[in-house]
Design a protein around this motif. Structure first.
Motif, short mmCIF file in Angstrom:
data_model
loop_
_atom_site.label_atom_id
_atom_site.label_comp_id
_atom_site.label_asym_id
_atom_site.label_seq_id
_atom_site.Cartn_x
_atom_site.Cartn_y
_atom_site.Cartn_z
N LEU A 173 0.76 -1.02 0.04
CA LEU A 173 -0.04 0.00 -0.03
C LEU A 173 0.93 1.38 0.22
CD1 LEU A 173 -2.79 -0.89 2.51
CD2 LEU A 173 -2.88 -0.61 0.29
N PHE A 174 2.01 1.33 0.95
CA PHE A 174 2.65 2.47 0.95
C PHE A 174 3.93 2.59 0.41
CE2 PHE A 174 -0.30 2.05 4.70
CZ PHE A 174 -1.03 2.93 4.39
N LYS A 175 4.55 1.57 0.28
CA LYS A 175 5.82 1.38 -0.32
C LYS A 175 5.96 0.76 -1.88
CE LYS A 175 8.74 2.25 3.74
NZ LYS A 175 9.84 1.66 4.27
N ALA A 176 4.97 0.99 -2.61
CA ALA A 176 4.71 0.48 -3.73
C ALA A 176 5.54 1.06 -4.83
CB ALA A 176 3.31 0.51 -4.44
N ASN A 177 6.10 2.15 -4.70
CA ASN A 177 6.96 2.88 -5.73
C ASN A 177 8.34 2.33 -5.50
OD1 ASN A 177 5.04 4.40 -6.64
ND2 ASN A 177 5.36 6.27 -5.34
N ASP A 178 8.70 1.47 -4.19
CA ASP A 178 9.88 0.76 -4.27
C ASP A 178 10.19 -0.36 -5.10
OD1 ASP A 178 10.64 2.89 -2.69
OD2 ASP A 178 10.19 1.84 -0.79
N ILE A 179 8.97 -1.00 -5.54
CA ILE A 179 9.08 -2.28 -6.45
C ILE A 179 8.86 -1.70 -7.97
CG2 ILE A 179 7.68 -4.22 -7.12
CD1 ILE A 179 8.78 -4.30 -4.26
N VAL A 180 9.88 -2.48 -8.75
CA VAL A 180 9.79 -2.44 -10.31
C VAL A 180 8.94 -3.28 -11.00
CG1 VAL A 180 11.43 -2.59 -12.29
CG2 VAL A 180 12.04 -1.68 -10.20
N LYS A 181 8.27 -2.85 -11.65
CA LYS A 181 7.31 -3.65 -12.59
C LYS A 181 8.20 -4.24 -13.68
CE LYS A 181 2.58 -1.10 -11.84
NZ LYS A 181 3.24 -0.71 -10.61
N THR A 182 8.40 -5.44 -13.29
CA THR A 182 9.46 -6.04 -14.07
C THR A 182 8.86 -6.60 -15.64
OG1 THR A 182 8.95 -8.48 -13.02
CG2 THR A 182 10.81 -6.97 -12.36
N ALA A 183 7.59 -6.51 -15.79
CA ALA A 183 6.85 -7.00 -17.14
C ALA A 183 7.24 -5.67 -18.06
CB ALA A 183 5.44 -7.05 -16.78
N ASN A 184 7.68 -4.47 -17.52
CA ASN A 184 7.61 -3.28 -18.38
C ASN A 184 9.25 -3.23 -18.57
OD1 ASN A 184 5.04 -3.09 -18.34
ND2 ASN A 184 5.04 -1.68 -16.69
N SER A 185 9.92 -4.11 -18.27
CA SER A 185 11.33 -3.73 -18.41
C SER A 185 11.87 -4.34 -19.85
CB SER A 185 12.30 -4.64 -17.29
OG SER A 185 13.49 -4.84 -17.69
N PRO A 186 12.99 -3.65 -20.18
CA PRO A 186 13.50 -4.18 -21.36
C PRO A 186 13.94 -5.62 -21.29
CG PRO A 186 14.05 -1.96 -21.08
CD PRO A 186 13.42 -2.30 -19.86
N ALA A 187 14.47 -5.84 -20.13
CA ALA A 187 14.93 -7.21 -19.97
C ALA A 187 13.96 -8.35 -19.58
CB ALA A 187 15.89 -7.11 -18.52
N ALA A 188 12.69 -7.83 -19.88
CA ALA A 188 11.54 -8.85 -19.43
C ALA A 188 11.56 -10.03 -20.23
CB ALA A 188 10.22 -8.39 -19.98
N PRO A 189 12.09 -10.40 -21.37
CA PRO A 189 12.31 -11.51 -22.22
C PRO A 189 13.14 -12.57 -21.56
CG PRO A 189 12.11 -10.06 -23.58
CD PRO A 189 12.17 -9.13 -22.36
N SER A 190 14.24 -11.93 -20.55
CA SER A 190 15.27 -12.64 -19.99
C SER A 190 14.85 -13.03 -18.58
CB SER A 190 16.70 -12.02 -19.83
OG SER A 190 17.14 -11.71 -21.27
N ILE A 191 13.46 -12.56 -18.16
CA ILE A 191 13.40 -12.72 -16.66
C ILE A 191 12.51 -13.83 -16.37
CG2 ILE A 191 11.80 -11.63 -14.87
CD1 ILE A 191 12.52 -8.87 -16.06
#
Length: 570
Positions: A173-191
């Protein structure tokens, strides 16, 4: 009965009762010890992370599940390097032992390293798989390592999954900004998701490991002092140091002990003393991802741990901050200080708050890491880094000629032999050769001496030694004198170029809250405590002094500060 000892090993007569220097050392690979511990301890708590607990049984299941998935899903084979880039979490523990379980090699990465340093470590080691978290503090660097072509696959753990129920909800709720949305990452195919790998339930195939020859951990050293070198630590090296510490500890690392892990596991000290030794002995490890005073004191009150591996700066904070009360610190029976020299003022201040035995130890990456330590059950000589651990042979050699041993009591470079000493530096035969004397002793670059009772004392690092008008000046001696001033909170001394004397000492000082002091006032205080050669040419006051990730005061950062800010402003 007095022990009879030959002259080369004077420390044996000073050994605590019940500990033998010439003893058998266990070199069973650490992952085998861990899994045996998990089978034996069952539902007992192995890990406590901010209140979320993992049983030994569950830890063993997760280690095997990740090990099997690394083999079957990512194709990791014996001898492959797998990089770990994360702070202390259960994910680190699971990953570390899973990598070792399949005969691969752990490459620890400090999240505070620059991208160029991390690129060198990953590319030099040949690691193609990297395990990290989806935190903004770690993921962006991992993402860039993929973009640069250094890493082929990223295994990413979702940080909130490590938290207990309510904290997980509040974090989301309060620290969601500390988490990266990895699905949007250029590296997503390697994740690949860490959780996805665990839930596949793959069973690892057995791997034949030669403990003496196969590399368990490739630990990079010197990242802030030049090009990092990969110290190759075999399964036997790491297991041997665990066995040495176990024998030295006289049961302190066994249940019902609880060991604090606030020092980062990616550092060799914490990896061995805060993780490997207690978990393989069935003791509980209580973790924090980093040191913050309020979080640490909350952990102390909630879990009441009795063993605290620490560094001098953390001890200093506990000793001087009113919020860290004697009542809160009361459960600590043993505090083991390493990583840097322990100032006598810090020792005395901590002793006023805590009845714990404060044991100073010494080690280095290339020795897996512990070499010497003060006794953990009885008092030891103050100011000493203790006695050599069982099966460890130490000597002091001439600073100009490392092949020449100096007489007992004289200052020289500390060198050592023992089953915990590395195989060598990866792909660097020249550095490996220069790291050892002709008769096979590991050179430490630390200056000190051994007394008549076999206690080892350190004076300084060779690279920190200041050559002033042809004389050796030791920064630690100057720091010890400065610490005697009641207004001083922290100090760190470096050597700088001097036209007249070649080099001269410069002191950086942080004052205690509410205190004031001038350069002249401090020099007046020091004039009867230091020689003219030792007197700092300059005293520079700062609100904060830079520290490394493990909490050591950083001379390298101060050298850069002096060149960029002080010298440039002259």
């Amino acid at each position: 009965m007095n022990k009879q000892v030959s002259a080369p090993h004077p420390w044996v007569t000073a050994y605590p009762e019940g500990i033998e220097w010439d003893t058998a050392i266990d070199t069973t690979p650490v992952h085998e010890q861990l899994l045996a511990s998990c089978a034996k301890m069952g539902d007992a708590t192995a890990l406590d992370f901010l209140g979320a607990t993992t049983s030994f049984r569950r830890l063993g299941e997760q280690v095997n599940a990740l090990a099997g998935a690394l083999q079957s899903e990512l194709g990791v084979k014996k001898g492959d390097r797998v990089a770990l880039l994360m702070p202390n979490t259960p994910f680190y523990v699971i990953s570390y032992f899973a990598v070792l379980r399949i005969g691969a090699t752990v490459v620890n990465c400090n999240p505070l390293y620059s991208l160029s340093e991390l690129s060198h470590i990953v590319s030099n080691s040949g690691a193609t798989v990297l395990i990290t978290l989806d935190l903004k503090a770690t993921f962006p660097k991992a993402e860039k390592l993929v973009g640069e072509g250094h890493v082929k696959k990223l295994v990413v753990a979702h940080f909130p999954d490590a938290l207990p129920g309510l904290k997980k909800i509040l974090f989301s709720l309060f620290k969601a900004n500390d988490i990266v949305k990895t699905a949007n990452s250029p590296a997503a195919p390697s994740i690949i998701s860490f959780e996805e790998l665990i839930t596949k339930g793959k069973i690892p195939t057995s791997v034949q490991i030669d403990p003496e020859k196969d590399v368990a951990v490739q630990q990079y050293t010197g990242g802030t002092t030049g090009i990092p070198k990969g110290a190759m630590l075999s399964h036997a090296n790491i297991a041997a140091n665990m066995s040495q510490i176990d024998k030295w500890g006289c049961g302190i690392f066994y249940p019902p002990s609880k060991i604090v892990a606030v020092l980062p596991f990616f550092h060799i000290f914490a990896m061995t003393v805060c993780m490997n030794v207690p978990l393989c002995s069935g003791a509980q490890v209580v973790m924090l991802p980093r040191f913050e005073m309020k979080a640490f004191l909350s952990l102390m009150k909630r879990t009441r741990p009795n063993v605290l591996p620490t560094v001098p700066t953390l001890l200093h904070a506990l000793a001087t901050k009113d919020i860290a009360t004697a009542e809160i610190l009361a459960p600590i029976e043993v505090a083991i200080s390493g990583g840097a020299g322990l100032p006598s003022e810090t020792r005395e201040a901590f002793g006023k708050k805590s009845d714990a035995i404060l044991a100073e130890g010494y080690g280095l990456t290339e020795a897996s890491p512990v070499v010497t330590c003060a006794a953990l059950r009885v008092p030891s000589k103050p100011g000493s880094i203790g006695l050599p651990l069982p099966a460890t042979d130490v000597r002091f050699v001439d600073l100009e000629d490392p092949e020449q041993e100096v007489p007992q009591g004289e200052r020289g470079e500390l060198v050592l032999k023992g089953p915990q000493v590395m195989l060598g530096y990866f792909d660097n035969p020249e550095a490996t050769k220069s790291a050892f004397t002709a008769n096979g002793y590991l050179r430490t670059a630390d200056v000190g001496y051994i007394d008549e009772d076999g206690y080892v004392f350190l004076v300084d690092r060779i690279k920190d030694l200041i050559i002033c008008s042809g004389f050796n000046v030791y920064p630690r001696a100057i720091e010890d004198a400065i610490y005697q001033h009641p207004a001083v909170d922290e100090t760190n001394v470096i050597g700088v170029k001097d036209e007249y004397r070649g080099e001269a000492p410069v002191a950086y000082v942080k004052l205690k809250d509410g205190q004031s002091l001038t350069e002249g006032g401090l020099k007046d205080f020091l004039k009867d405590r230091l020689s003219k050669l030792e007197m700092p040419r300059e005293i520079i006051f700062r609100d904060e002094l830079p520290k490394t990730m493990i909490g050591k005061l950083s001379k390298n950062d101060l050298r850069e500060d002096y060149e960029k800010n002080v010298k440039a402003g002259e």
